[in-house]
Design an enzyme around this catalytic site. Structure first.
Site, PDB file in Angstrom:
ATOM      1  N   LYS A 124      27.447 103.149  33.945  1.00 41.71           N
ATOM      2  CA  LYS A 124      26.385 103.755  34.234  1.00 41.71           C
ATOM      3  C   LYS A 124      25.021 103.166  33.511  1.00 41.71           C
ATOM      4  O   LYS A 124      23.851 103.109  33.785  1.00 41.71           O
ATOM      5  CB  LYS A 124      26.264 105.153  34.295  1.00 41.71           C
ATOM      6  CG  LYS A 124      27.046 105.955  35.356  1.00 41.71           C
ATOM      7  CD  LYS A 124      26.299 106.661  36.332  1.00 41.71           C
ATOM      8  CE  LYS A 124      27.235 107.115  37.308  1.00 41.71           C
ATOM      9  NZ  LYS A 124      26.419 107.768  38.573  1.00 41.71           N
ATOM     10  N   LYS A 212      40.580  96.549  49.602  1.00 48.09           N
ATOM     11  CA  LYS A 212      41.661  97.298  49.054  1.00 48.09           C
ATOM     12  C   LYS A 212      41.153  98.922  49.850  1.00 48.09           C
ATOM     13  O   LYS A 212      39.813  99.036  50.071  1.00 48.09           O
ATOM     14  CB  LYS A 212      41.203  97.320  47.513  1.00 48.09           C
ATOM     15  CG  LYS A 212      41.965  98.888  47.084  1.00 48.09           C
ATOM     16  CD  LYS A 212      41.561  99.112  45.485  1.00 48.09           C
ATOM     17  CE  LYS A 212      42.511 100.025  44.842  1.00 48.09           C
ATOM     18  NZ  LYS A 212      41.828 101.425  44.781  1.00 48.09           N
ATOM     19  N   LYS A 215      38.239 105.361  50.062  1.00 47.50           N
ATOM     20  CA  LYS A 215      37.178 105.830  50.607  1.00 47.50           C
ATOM     21  C   LYS A 215      36.069 105.610  50.720  1.00 47.50           C
ATOM     22  O   LYS A 215      35.165 105.807  51.298  1.00 47.50           O
ATOM     23  CB  LYS A 215      37.541 107.480  50.294  1.00 47.50           C
ATOM     24  CG  LYS A 215      37.058 107.756  48.878  1.00 47.50           C
ATOM     25  CD  LYS A 215      37.382 109.288  48.511  1.00 47.50           C
ATOM     26  CE  LYS A 215      37.083 109.507  46.867  1.00 47.50           C
ATOM     27  NZ  LYS A 215      38.299 109.099  46.304  1.00 47.50           N
TER      28      LYS A 215
HETATM   29  P1  ADP Z   1      39.695 105.865  46.593  1.00 48.26           P
HETATM   30  O1  ADP Z   1      39.633 104.406  46.282  1.00 48.26           O
HETATM   31  O2  ADP Z   1      40.062 106.044  47.910  1.00 48.26           O
HETATM   32  O3  ADP Z   1      38.523 106.414  46.020  1.00 48.26           O
HETATM   33  P2  ADP Z   1      40.883 107.027  44.471  1.00 48.26           P
HETATM   34  O4  ADP Z   1      40.003 106.379  43.354  1.00 48.26           O
HETATM   35  O5  ADP Z   1      40.646 108.576  44.622  1.00 48.26           O
HETATM   36  O6  ADP Z   1      40.818 106.280  45.776  1.00 48.26           O
HETATM   37  O7  ADP Z   1      42.451 107.139  44.063  1.00 48.26           O
HETATM   38  C1  ADP Z   1      43.356 108.004  43.719  1.00 48.26           C
HETATM   39  C2  ADP Z   1      44.647 107.309  43.446  1.00 48.26           C
HETATM   40  O8  ADP Z   1      45.246 106.625  44.620  1.00 48.26           O
HETATM   41  C3  ADP Z   1      44.687 106.380  42.180  1.00 48.26           C
HETATM   42  O9  ADP Z   1      45.887 106.731  41.695  1.00 48.26           O
HETATM   43  C4  ADP Z   1      44.582 104.950  43.157  1.00 48.26           C
HETATM   44  O10 ADP Z   1      45.129 104.019  41.978  1.00 48.26           O
HETATM   45  C5  ADP Z   1      45.430 105.230  44.308  1.00 48.26           C
HETATM   46  N1  ADP Z   1      44.950 104.387  45.041  1.00 48.26           N
HETATM   47  C6  ADP Z   1      43.843 104.454  45.795  1.00 48.26           C
HETATM   48  N2  ADP Z   1      43.692 103.212  46.723  1.00 48.26           N
HETATM   49  C7  ADP Z   1      44.633 102.897  46.831  1.00 48.26           C
HETATM   50  C8  ADP Z   1      45.203 101.489  47.543  1.00 48.26           C
HETATM   51  N3  ADP Z   1      44.378 100.924  48.247  1.00 48.26           N
HETATM   52  N4  ADP Z   1      46.493 101.079  47.165  1.00 48.26           N
HETATM   53  C9  ADP Z   1      47.327 101.777  46.378  1.00 48.26           C
HETATM   54  N5  ADP Z   1      46.703 102.710  45.637  1.00 48.26           N
HETATM   55  C10 ADP Z   1      45.455 103.349  45.645  1.00 48.26           C
END
Ligand code: ADP
Ligand code: TRP
Length: 343
Positions: A124, A212, A215
């Site tokens: 940030k 990837k 959300k």
């Molecule tokens: P997002 O990327 O949707 O915001 P988060 O950052 O909340 O997801 O991730 C929550 C958990 O899910 C973490 O441990 C992250 O490594 C795993 N994760 C998120 N997206 C993926 C993906 N596309 N493939 C594998 N693991 C993922």
């Protein structure tokens, strides 16, 4: 291997693993493969603690109704995916008031410079500098202190291992530093030094646009959407304009790259062959992926729906979990108070 009957109960011999799940969005297929599935597997090896890091989510989720919704969605997801609340300790962070008292104690043993270097905060600041803004613009004290609350989550329960993705590794190192600095001052091993248990061989699932699945990109395949909605989302997967009869590179195709994580080896070999030889229509392949996801998650979705329709039951489960957690945190905070001389 079955343990001999004379062995001590497993809770006494097993090392402790603990992980927090931030309720910051509706769970998707990527979350399942990358986080939920590997984390649940750890319960076979460790005395496992899983908790909903709701107060951590408050740094980003500012709508109370959304917060409320996400918390229940995450609880229901983990239960539907097979978390056994009788085997593990499963609770909401906000139900454990001792964590927040410990946060203060630990913050007095946290060098401010350590927090200045934490990745999320630093990113940030760097962005603000780049844009010629005040370097702390848009940074709350909550964001800055985030790692201390996380250290408190971990150190409260004498955690040995913290299963996390690579992005969280620095937070575990900060927790270790804080614990060491506390122990060093009081000349005793009051706090267990935790280690990151990096789950870096887990799959990264691509989203419907090939990036990837996340959300933040809006490209997710939700875990528990109703079938119609799931199908619609799968039909939106981005493909190239090749005709069915043309041979195709499966590894370059977004449908295949999701499909491969769930298909049986036989189906995968068959589908791969069709890509390479030609004769594969994307529309049909999408339908096959939809059916595969239905077969994989359909039953869990029914359970998820049942849980979501019975929040009172979810509350009961979480209350029982909090009781188990507080059987550890209450004596621990007493020990901490005694150590620092607050009686
Ligand atoms: P997002 O990327 O949707 O915001 P988060 O950052 O909340 O997801 O991730 C929550 C958990 O899910 C973490 O441990 C992250 O490594 C795993 N994760 C998120 N997206 C993926 C993906 N596309 N493939 C594998 N693991 C993922
Ligand atoms: N910061 C973690 C994340 O963003 C969530 C979390 C909070 C956590 N407290 C924790 C993870 C303690 C492991 C241990 O994913």
């Amino acid at each position: 291997m079955a343990a001999p009957a004379t062995e001590a109960p497993k809770t006494e011999t097993k090392k402790i693993s603990l992980t927090g799940i931030k309720p910051s969005g509706t769970p998707h297929v990527g979350n399942y493969l990358g986080a939920i599935k590997p984390a649940l597997k750890l319960a076979e090896t460790f005395q496992a603690y899983y908790f909903i890091a709701d107060y951590h989510a408050l740094t980003t989720v500012t709508d109370p109704d959304l917060m409320h919704q996400y918390v229940y969605e995450i609880i229901a997801t983990w239960l539907a995916m097979g978390l056994d609340p009788d085997e593990v300790v499963f609770y909401r962070q906000s139900d454990i008031p001792e964590i927040f008292e410990l946060t203060w104690i630990l913050s007095c043993y946290t060098a401010k410079g350590l927090l200045n270097r934490a990745h999320a905060y630093k990113a940030k600041v760097d962005a603000n500098r780049e844009e010629d803004r005040d370097e702390d613009a848009g940074v709350s004290a909550g964001l800055f202190n985030y790692p201390v609350l996380m250290a408190s989550d971990i150190l409260m329960f004498n955690t040995n291992y913290v299963p996390v993705g690579q992005d969280q590794k620095q937070h575990i190192e900060i927790a270790r530093d804080i614990a060491a600095s506390f122990n060093n001052n009081y000349g005793q091993e009051v706090l267990v030094l935790p280690e990151a248990y990096i789950m870096d061989d887990v799959a990264t699932v691509p989203g419907i646009d090939g990036r990837k699945m996340s959300k933040s990109y809006g490209n997710v395949v939700p875990l528990f959407a109703p079938p119609k909605q799931l199908r619609k989302q799968i039909m939106r997967i981005v493909t190239n304009s090749q005709q069915p009869e043309e041979p195709k590179d499966p590894d370059a195709d977004n449908i295949y790259n999701i499909y491969k994580h769930f298909a049986s080896p036989e189906d995968l070999a068959r589908v791969r062959q069709t890509y390479l030889e030609g004769g594969l229509a994307y529309g049909k392949m999408k339908q096959e992926l939809f059916e595969l996801l239905e077969a994989t998650f359909g039953e869990a979705r029914s359970q998820y729906d049942e849980y979501m329709n019975d929040k009172a039951e979810l509350d009961r489960i979480m209350t029982r979990g909090a009781e188990k957690a507080r059987a550890i945190s209450v004596p621990m905070i007493e020990k901490m108070r005694k150590t620092v001389g607050i009686r």
